[in-house]
Design a protein around this motif. Structure first.
Motif: not given
Length: 230
Positions: A144-160
């Motif tokens: 989440v950024r602030g109050a916003r759910d980012l809804r990231l895909q698996a590879r995006e989560l891994a990169l982050l």
């Protein structure tokens, strides 16, 4: 998503397990040669190593003993058709964290792998990471950024996650590729940059302050404040 190494010389067993792991959303490398597998296991990029006990060259017991001298902390699951109590004890005494007898149900080996990774993660890693108003819950696989759910895909989560575990540091494209894709993955085009572009679009969309920055000629960095020219 876990990064796994399977050291197994039985092709059919390896194919069965690799297919199931991929379908479960994990990234796994397979190597049939035990000595090469030992070298790869020592690179420090894997969450769990799965080792077959009976292999030519170094057998599983010798391999795990050698790996433990190099890396005492990496979780190891030994798999084997040898099922006697003495054989299990030998595998565990060599340094395996768990021992599973073949044939096994995929659901069971997956549960054991994830339990080993979870236990190791709880012992040595933060599960909630934060940079400015960006928060990543590694265990829940949510950001989440602030109050916003980012809804990231698996590879995006891994990169982050790779970026947020090194705030303020440059994470190279090679490091990201190695951590998020397969060991033998042959990248086509600028695959890291493509995924990072989508990730930045979600993380920094409609905000006053960008957090993910390109470091020219090097890679990417996450930090609260940008420097001039980026």
């Amino acid at each position: 998503m876990l990064r796994l190494l399977l050291i197994e010389d039985d092709v059919r067993s390896a194919q069965y397990l690799m297919r199931g792991l991929a379908e479960s959303g994990h990234v796994a490398d397979h190597i049939a040669d035990s000595r090469t597998g030992l070298a790869m296991a020592g690179e420090g990029i894997y969450d769990v190593v799965v080792v077959d006990r009976r292999m030519p060259g170094l057998d599983g017991v010798e391999l795990v003993s050698a790996l433990r001298r190099r890396d005492p902390g990496i979780p190891v699951l030994m798999i084997s058709a040898l099922s006697s109590t003495q054989q299990r004890v030998e595998g565990l005494k060599a340094g395996a964290d768990d021992y599973l007898v073949k044939p096994y149900a995929f659901a069971e080996i997956l549960a054991r792998i994830e339990a080993l990774a979870r236990r190791n993660d709880e012992g040595r890693r933060q599960t909630v990471l934060q940079v400015a108003d960006l928060k990543l819950d590694v265990a829940a696989r949510s950001a989440v950024r602030g109050a916003r759910d980012l809804r990231l895909q698996a590879r995006e989560l891994a990169l982050l996650e790779q970026l947020m575990r090194r705030p303020g540091q440059v994470v190279t494209r090679a490091m990201l590729l190695e951590a998020v894709w397969n060991y033998d993955f042959d990248p086509k085009g600028n695959i890291v940059d493509m995924h990072m572009h989508r990730l930045r679009g979600k993380v920094d969309h409609d905000t006053e302050a960008a957090l993910i920055h390109t470091v020219a000629g090097a890679g990417y960095c996450i930090r609260a404040l940008a420097t001039d020219g980026e």
